[in-house]
Motif scaffolding. Structure first.
Motif, short mmCIF file in Angstrom:
data_model
loop_
_atom_site.label_atom_id
_atom_site.label_comp_id
_atom_site.label_asym_id
_atom_site.label_seq_id
_atom_site.Cartn_x
_atom_site.Cartn_y
_atom_site.Cartn_z
N UNK A 211 -60.37 25.65 15.82
CA UNK A 211 -58.93 25.81 16.08
C UNK A 211 -58.24 26.69 15.04
N UNK A 212 -58.79 26.74 13.83
CA UNK A 212 -58.19 27.53 12.76
C UNK A 212 -59.16 28.61 12.30
N UNK A 213 -58.65 29.55 11.51
CA UNK A 213 -59.50 30.63 10.99
C UNK A 213 -60.48 30.12 9.95
N UNK A 214 -60.18 28.99 9.33
CA UNK A 214 -61.07 28.41 8.34
C UNK A 214 -61.74 27.16 8.89
N UNK A 215 -62.90 26.83 8.36
CA UNK A 215 -63.58 25.61 8.78
C UNK A 215 -63.25 24.44 7.87
N UNK A 216 -62.32 24.63 6.94
CA UNK A 216 -61.95 23.57 6.00
C UNK A 216 -60.70 22.83 6.48
N UNK A 217 -60.67 21.51 6.23
CA UNK A 217 -59.50 20.68 6.49
C UNK A 217 -59.21 19.88 5.22
N UNK A 218 -57.93 19.56 5.01
CA UNK A 218 -57.53 18.96 3.74
C UNK A 218 -56.75 17.68 3.97
N UNK A 219 -57.11 16.63 3.24
CA UNK A 219 -56.40 15.36 3.26
C UNK A 219 -55.84 15.14 1.86
N UNK A 220 -54.52 15.19 1.72
CA UNK A 220 -53.87 14.98 0.42
C UNK A 220 -53.45 13.52 0.31
N UNK A 221 -53.80 12.90 -0.83
CA UNK A 221 -53.59 11.46 -1.00
C UNK A 221 -52.80 11.20 -2.28
N UNK A 222 -51.81 10.29 -2.18
CA UNK A 222 -51.05 9.83 -3.34
C UNK A 222 -50.97 8.31 -3.27
N UNK A 223 -50.36 7.72 -4.32
CA UNK A 223 -50.24 6.26 -4.40
C UNK A 223 -48.78 5.87 -4.51
N UNK A 224 -48.39 4.81 -3.79
CA UNK A 224 -47.03 4.31 -3.90
C UNK A 224 -46.91 3.48 -5.17
N UNK A 225 -46.03 3.86 -6.09
CA UNK A 225 -45.89 3.10 -7.34
C UNK A 225 -45.66 1.62 -7.08
N UNK A 226 -46.23 0.79 -7.95
CA UNK A 226 -46.16 -0.65 -7.75
C UNK A 226 -44.77 -1.23 -7.77
N UNK B 42 -45.21 22.08 -8.29
CA UNK B 42 -46.07 21.25 -9.11
C UNK B 42 -45.53 19.86 -9.37
N UNK B 43 -44.40 19.51 -8.77
CA UNK B 43 -43.78 18.21 -9.05
C UNK B 43 -44.58 17.05 -8.46
N UNK B 44 -45.27 17.29 -7.35
CA UNK B 44 -46.02 16.22 -6.71
C UNK B 44 -47.52 16.53 -6.72
N UNK B 45 -48.26 15.99 -7.70
CA UNK B 45 -49.71 16.16 -7.70
C UNK B 45 -50.33 15.31 -6.59
N UNK B 46 -51.47 15.73 -6.08
CA UNK B 46 -52.18 15.00 -5.02
C UNK B 46 -53.66 15.00 -5.32
N UNK B 47 -54.34 14.03 -4.78
CA UNK B 47 -55.80 14.08 -4.73
C UNK B 47 -56.18 14.66 -3.38
N UNK B 48 -56.91 15.73 -3.39
CA UNK B 48 -57.24 16.43 -2.14
C UNK B 48 -58.69 16.17 -1.74
N UNK B 49 -58.87 15.68 -0.53
CA UNK B 49 -60.19 15.54 0.08
C UNK B 49 -60.41 16.75 0.96
#
Length: 385
Positions: free
Chosen positions: A127-142, A112-119
């Motif tokens: 190609x996989x058993x599931x039809x779902x794909x996941x894009x995890x997005x974070x932000x580089x601190x300023x 749980x140390x790294x939260x992400x926004x998941x698309x």
């Protein structure tokens, strides 16, 4: 990350914020390009349907920032009825005791140390058993200078203004790698190679051995044949029996037909045009095979052509409508005479083709189709008999 300039009408996207992540475990690894572009750049594929991106210069994401890959075969879309769309701010990339919160480090960070926004994407890619794909997005601190990041972190960077974030500078690109011997490996985004498992890539399935090399033309540890290109097949080359008799499956997966097959025991068998092994019969080219299908080693009963039999004269190869003689080093004999065990002589021209000969007397031979340099060479050979 590959930049792709698209002009498209963007649909609603399904995103969710996740504070729990796990290492991806599977009996095989599937590598495929991400099904979405963020700010015109493609996130890095981490394998098994997951990809990852670090936004630079902004910490929000809107519908207009996500461009879906809409290929005919493998289209990607969203599923807003199942997944909510919390458009807006994405979590910051964390650094705990010098360890950045990128996918290859997740297993060494506290849960749980790294939260992400998941698309979450939905695709018809099988190609996989599931039809779902996941894009995890974070932000580089300023307060973090992107140019100071190590290469393993920098490769995930995407500038929100669409410009080049320098993700390729000094980084190792994942994908196929060919070593100095010509053998192939597959490098993951973290720089390591896939080993001891099946891997799906480029719509094919390959087996990577304990050293990361792709196996070719062999049986894998779990008993599957991979062809000369390393692709997984659904057959095993060799003999196969059904109610009608024995077939021989070639390495391309097809049944042999109207052909001689030499088995591992060194014996020769004839497969007829119906793809079955002949037994206790004379083959179309005049050789007898016994009740077990084995050629008896005797000469052909067909005497009107050069037909020396399968394996009788090592090196003779029927090619197209003629014959050549392959030597031990793999080259073809040229500009030379060749005597077979039956005592007859044959001449191979400058291109390696056997010219037709008929013995007339012990010290003279007549040859058809000889002209030019071939005639002069023939006369030279005859004069030195």
């Amino acid at each position: 990350m590959i930049k792709r300039k698209l002009k498209a009408i963007l649909l609603a996207a399904a995103l969710s914020v996740s504070t729990v992540f796990t290492a991806f475990a599977a009996t095989s690894t599937t590598m495929e390009n991400s099904g979405a572009y963020l700010f015109e750049w493609r996130p890095v594929d981490c394998g098994d349907g997951h990809s990852f991106a670090i936004l630079v210069g902004g910490n929000t994401i809107n519908e207009s920032d996500v461009i879906l890959r809409r290929g005919y075969d493998y289209a990607y879309t969203f599923n807003p009825m199942t997944y909510s769309r919390p458009w807006g701010q994405v979590p910051d990339l964390v650094n705990i005791n010098g360890v950045w919160g990128i996918p290859e480090n997740w297993s060494s960070l506290p849960e749980g140390a790294q939260p992400v926004t998941r698309i979450t994407l939905v695709t018809n890619n099988k190609n996989l058993d599931t039809n779902e794909r996941y894009v995890d997005v974070v932000h580089l601190p300023g307060d973090v200078d992107s140019s100071s990041l190590p290469a393993e972190v920098r490769k995930y960077l995407i500038n929100v203004d669409g410009s080049d974030a320098g993700a390729y500078e000094g980084t190792i690109t994942g994908g196929w790698f060919i070593d100095e011997t010509g053998k192939k490996k597959y490098r993951k985004p973290d720089g390591t190679f896939i080993t001891n498992t099946w891997m799906n890539a480029d719509d094919e399935t390959y087996y990577m051995d304990e050293n990361g090399y792709m196996l070719t033309d062999t049986i894998t540890p779990d008993g599957v044949y991979v062809n000369a290109n390393g692709e997984k097949t659904n057959y095993i080359p060799g003999w196969y029996q059904d109610a009608g008799g024995w077939h021989y499956i070639m390495k391309n997966g097809r049944y042999a037909g109207a052909a001689w097959i030499q088995d591992t025991d060194g014996k020769w068998y004839y497969i007829n045009i119906g793809t079955y092994m002949e037994t206790d019969d004379v083959t179309p080219d005049g050789y007898y095979v016994d009740a077990n299908g084995v050629w008896d080693g005797n000469a052909s009963t067909v005497n009107n052509k050069v037909n020396l039999g399968p394996g009788v004269a090592d090196g003779w190869e029927p090619i197209d409508t003629g014959w050549k003689f392959k030597q031990e080093d793999g080259t073809y004999l040229t500009n030379s005479w060749k005597q077979d065990p039956d005592g007859k002589w044959y001449y191979l021209n400058e291109d390696g083709w056997m010219l037709k000969i008929l013995p007339l007397r012990m010290d003279i031979m007549w040859m058809e189709m000889v002209s030019g340099m071939g005639r002069r060479l023939l006369l030279h050979q005859l004069n030195n008999f």
